[in-house]
Scaffold this motif. Structure first.
Motif, PDB file in Angstrom:
ATOM      1  N   ALA A 127       0.812  -1.218   0.000  1.00 20.43           N
ATOM      2  CA  ALA A 127       0.000   0.000   0.000  1.00 20.43           C
ATOM      3  C   ALA A 127       0.845   1.268   0.000  1.00 20.43           C
ATOM      4  O   ALA A 127       0.459   2.293  -0.578  1.00 20.43           O
ATOM      5  N   ASN A 128       2.020   1.214   0.635  1.00 21.01           N
ATOM      6  CA  ASN A 128       2.885   2.409   0.714  1.00 21.01           C
ATOM      7  C   ASN A 128       4.011   2.393  -0.313  1.00 21.01           C
ATOM      8  O   ASN A 128       4.967   3.161  -0.202  1.00 21.01           O
ATOM      9  N   HIS A 129       3.922   1.512  -1.316  1.00 15.99           N
ATOM     10  CA  HIS A 129       4.972   1.461  -2.337  1.00 15.99           C
ATOM     11  C   HIS A 129       4.973   2.748  -3.160  1.00 15.99           C
ATOM     12  O   HIS A 129       3.908   3.298  -3.463  1.00 15.99           O
ATOM     13  N   ARG A 132       2.644   4.140  -7.996  1.00 20.26           N
ATOM     14  CA  ARG A 132       1.195   4.277  -7.850  1.00 20.26           C
ATOM     15  C   ARG A 132       0.436   3.561  -8.952  1.00 20.26           C
ATOM     16  O   ARG A 132      -0.764   3.368  -8.844  1.00 20.26           O
ATOM     17  N   GLY A 191       6.603  -5.062   2.197  1.00 23.63           N
ATOM     18  CA  GLY A 191       7.568  -4.312   1.416  1.00 23.63           C
ATOM     19  C   GLY A 191       8.891  -5.027   1.223  1.00 23.63           C
ATOM     20  O   GLY A 191       9.864  -4.416   0.773  1.00 23.63           O
ATOM     21  N   ARG A 211      -4.211  -3.035   2.335  1.00 24.67           N
ATOM     22  CA  ARG A 211      -2.842  -3.448   2.658  1.00 24.67           C
ATOM     23  C   ARG A 211      -2.009  -3.687   1.400  1.00 24.67           C
ATOM     24  O   ARG A 211      -0.778  -3.633   1.445  1.00 24.67           O
ATOM     25  N   ARG A 213      -1.958  -2.614  -2.944  1.00 26.81           N
ATOM     26  CA  ARG A 213      -2.546  -1.782  -3.995  1.00 26.81           C
ATOM     27  C   ARG A 213      -2.531  -2.581  -5.300  1.00 26.81           C
ATOM     28  O   ARG A 213      -1.483  -3.070  -5.719  1.00 26.81           O
TER      29      ARG A 213
END
Length: 318
Positions: A127-129, A132, A191, A211, A213
């Motif tokens: 999700a925080n990679h 986008r 990650g 959690r 994307r």
């Protein structure tokens, strides 16, 4: 590289032949352990098809060898209409291209009975990679950054589709194989790896919960429950729209009448509302085809997987 071993569940457009009772128990060989998606599909069909066939239908799990053990057992069985194997894109397509000493031929050793269902693959990141979308992921793999990607198993569809993406886009990337979908997804969430090409049902909950994307899904249109996940075509990678598929095969030499009888019963079971609900919950999309159409589809899939195996260099050793 060498690696170690349209409505959902609509009634099929086939006339179901008259199903006279046949002596003997019908065995569905599943080349996978109990409890997985292939096993769920087999048991749902067995429960409904048995009464229609007038036979006892049993599921025989023969796991191991990248689906080779169960498939070989079916290939060697008598062609008497009493044995089928629930094959899929690995056991009856990609293994032919990736295994040098396969003990049967995925086309010549079998008679297709019917295709049953498909499952889409999706490309996901944490999700925080920083990436986008697929364009962002591609840019990171081209601009001096070496990507890492997970697969559920070396030589799996997850691996081959991802490596095809890497080769076609000219990316710098390292493959990290896992022993199953769950640990691959866990490390993607954490990650540890940059991306993962997964069967969508195996990671849908993680996408829904935010959690993971979803960058692309190999579906013909966006899924109603996941409108923010673009299709592979929309994301600019249409070649990644490669479904996992599942179907029944009988030993070569099984009579056409027996194939038609089995196909009719299994596709009727597939359209049963109770079976449909169970399979939707497991992430399947119905894709019914009778013997002739399924045979043509399988030949095309064997050619497609051979092309991907050649492009990626992925091989499996016995």
């Amino acid at each position: 590289m060498t690696l170690s071993r349209r409505s959902l569940f609509a009634a099929p457009l086939l006339a179901t032949p008259a199903l006279a009772q046949t002596a003997g128990t019908l065995r569905i060989i599943v080349p996978a352990p109990p409890g997985g998606p292939t096993d769920i599909l087999a048991r749902a069909l067995a429960e409904k098809a048995g009464p229609a066939l007038g036979q006892t239908v049993v599921v025989d799990n023969r796991a191991g060898g990248g689906a080779v053990i169960g498939s070989e057992a079916a290939a060697r069985a008598a062609p008497d209409g009493l044995t089928v194997v629930l094959g899929h894109n690995q056991s009856h397509a990609s293994n032919q291209a990736m295994m040098a000493r396969l003990p049967f031929h995925v086309v010549d050793s079998f008679s297709p009975v019917c295709r049953l269902a498909t499952v889409h693959h999706a490309t996901v990141v944490a999700a925080n990679h920083p990436a986008r979308d697929m364009a962002g992921l591609i840019a990171r793999g081209k601009n001096g950054g070496r990507l890492t990607y997970a697969s559920s198993q070396a030589g799996s569809a997850s691996h081959v589709i991802a490596e095809t993406f890497v080769r076609r886009e000219g990316l710098e990337a390292t493959h990290i194989p896992y022993r199953g979908a769950a640990p691959a997804a866990t490390d993607t969430v954490a990650g540890v790896v940059d991306f993962y090409v997964a069967t969508f049902p195996s990671i849908a909950g993680l996408v829904r919960d935010g959690r993971l994307r979803g960058l692309a899904i190999g579906a013909p249109a966006r899924l109603a429950d996941f409108p923010d996940v673009p299709t592979a075509a929309e994301a600019g990678v249409p070649f990644m729209a490669v479904d996992a598929w599942f179907g029944l095969f009988a030993p070569r030499g099984t009579a056409d009448a027996a194939l038609a009888r089995l196909s009719g019963a299994m596709l009727a079971a597939l359209s049963d509302p109770d079976v449909a609900r169970r399979l939707v919950a497991a992430g399947f999309t119905a894709a019914p085809q009778g013997p002739a159409d399924f045979a043509a589809f399988q030949r095309a899939e064997v050619a497609r997987w051979a092309e991907m195996a050649q492009l990626t260099g992925v091989k499996l050793e016995d």
